[in-house]
Design a protein around this motif. Structure first.
Motif, mmCIF file in Angstrom:
data_model
loop_
_atom_site.group_PDB
_atom_site.id
_atom_site.type_symbol
_atom_site.label_atom_id
_atom_site.label_comp_id
_atom_site.label_asym_id
_atom_site.label_seq_id
_atom_site.Cartn_x
_atom_site.Cartn_y
_atom_site.Cartn_z
ATOM 1 N N LEU A 97 -4.874 7.702 -5.806
ATOM 2 C CA LEU A 97 -4.880 7.526 -4.352
ATOM 3 C C LEU A 97 -4.958 6.046 -3.974
ATOM 4 O O LEU A 97 -4.256 5.595 -3.054
ATOM 5 C CB LEU A 97 -6.055 8.297 -3.749
ATOM 6 N N VAL A 136 -2.145 4.045 -1.816
ATOM 7 C CA VAL A 136 -2.399 3.256 -0.610
ATOM 8 C C VAL A 136 -1.863 1.836 -0.784
ATOM 9 O O VAL A 136 -1.208 1.284 0.109
ATOM 10 C CB VAL A 136 -3.910 3.230 -0.283
ATOM 11 N N ASN A 137 -2.135 1.237 -1.939
ATOM 12 C CA ASN A 137 -1.609 -0.108 -2.212
ATOM 13 C C ASN A 137 -0.090 -0.134 -2.103
ATOM 14 O O ASN A 137 0.495 -1.043 -1.503
ATOM 15 C CB ASN A 137 -2.030 -0.570 -3.603
ATOM 16 N N VAL A 146 1.186 0.537 1.694
ATOM 17 C CA VAL A 146 0.953 -0.621 2.567
ATOM 18 C C VAL A 146 1.896 -1.767 2.200
ATOM 19 O O VAL A 146 2.433 -2.452 3.076
ATOM 20 C CB VAL A 146 -0.517 -1.077 2.475
ATOM 21 N N THR A 171 -2.419 -7.203 0.215
ATOM 22 C CA THR A 171 -2.808 -5.792 0.199
ATOM 23 C C THR A 171 -3.873 -5.512 -0.848
ATOM 24 O O THR A 171 -4.916 -4.909 -0.554
ATOM 25 C CB THR A 171 -1.583 -4.911 -0.084
ATOM 26 N N MET A 186 -7.809 -4.546 -0.759
ATOM 27 C CA MET A 186 -8.353 -3.359 -1.417
ATOM 28 C C MET A 186 -9.495 -3.731 -2.352
ATOM 29 O O MET A 186 -10.499 -2.999 -2.445
ATOM 30 C CB MET A 186 -7.245 -2.642 -2.193
#
Length: 309
Positions: free
Chosen positions: A96, A100-101, A104, A115, A119
């Motif tokens: 997950l 997301v990385n 984005v 990014t 994170m």
């Protein structure tokens, strides 16, 4: 083959130097202990390779390793029955974070450096907030077996490393690996030829997140629960990849050489420790390697692509 020979030649020299200082190293137990210690970094380097060869960076893997260990200890809290459900949850969490990385970076067009730096800070802050700086809970013996246990004389971490290496090589030889390299070499040309650039890069980030999860599981096994267990690993992984000859701009490199770079870096640190040289020098070594790699990459650019004065 030519891409891997230089780094493995350097590795061989370092291993011989270690054996001269510490003759026990040449014994099977000594070499397996080295491979066991190097396994998390080598696995991280394999995951980082997929991101870098696609033309991106992942600075979040060190914080993700720490988060995986801390979350695992808190949820398991010594309960053996919770081991496998929590392991599955940690794998999903790592994927997950990678997703997301990737989303984005590719869909929102935020540079991967920003990014993944964001994170890294989010994960570090969340771990500190959740633990107050002092992780609670305990990992079960079944969880720790992956990092400290063995199958006969061979540590589980070495067997897992071999499995990860085989999977990584298979991916690079498949269409996916060629797609990533084409994306990193020339994103526009790759897109015009039908490559789904965004999907390829998202998958690369997810593989990096998965690699960080596996590395975290191994480190939790033999390093224990700590809020600093993954500190600095993101820079070590990037250093290992560029040491293996992978171009920081993407498009060129070998995952075998990247993993060899991680082994070489671990061997270099081991040799420095044997000579009693301060561990602080490790950061200097990493910085020199990264700067040198960027400089060499710039010199290899065709003259027509270099900026004019």
């Amino acid at each position: 083959m030519r891409r891997t020979l230089p780094i493995f030649g350097v590795l061989a020299v370092l291993l011989v130097a270690i054996a001269v200082v510490n003759p026990v190293f040449v014994e099977p137990a000594g070499f397996l202990a080295f491979a066991k210690r190097a396994a998390p970094l080598v696995i991280l380097a394999a995951g980082q390779y997929f991101v870098i060869v696609s033309g991106e960076f992942d600075l979040s893997v060190g914080s993700l390793v720490t988060a995986e260990v801390v979350i695992g200890a808190r949820l398991i809290d010594g309960n053996e029955a919770a081991t496998w459900p929590v392991l599955a949850l940690l794998i999903v969490f790592g994927l997950l974070v990678g997703l997301v990385n990737g989303v984005v970076t590719t869909l929102l067009k935020v540079p991967s450096f920003i990014t993944t730096l964001g994170m890294m800070l989010v994960l570090s802050g969340a771990v500190f907030l959740w633990t107050g700086g002092a992780p609670r809970g305990a990992l079960s013996q079944g969880f720790r077996a992956f990092g400290r246990g063995s199958l006969g004389p061979i540590p589980w971490s070495v067997l897992i490393l071999l499995a990860v290496g085989a999977a990584a090589v298979a991916l690079t030889r498949a269409n996916f690996g060629r797609t990533l390299a084409a994306t990193g070499d020339n994103e526009r040309a790759a897109a015009l030829s039908g490559v789904r650039v965004a999907r390829a890069r998202i998958l690369a980030f997810m593989l990096s997140g998965l690699a960080a999860t596996v590395a975290g599981i191994l480190l939790g096994g033999f390093a224990g629960v700590s809020a600093q267990v993954g500190q600095g690993l993101e820079f070590q992984a990037i250093t290992a990849v560029v040491l293996g000859g992978v171009a920081l701009g993407g498009g060129r490199g070998s995952v075998v050489a990247a993993m060899g770079g991680a082994l070489t870096l671990e061997a270099l640190f081991t040799l420095l420790n044997l000579y009693g040289i301060s561990g602080a020098l490790e950061f200097t070594v990493q910085g020199v390697i990264i700067i040198a790699a960027v400089a060499v990459g710039a010199l290899r650019l065709p003259l027509k692509l270099r900026p004019s004065a």
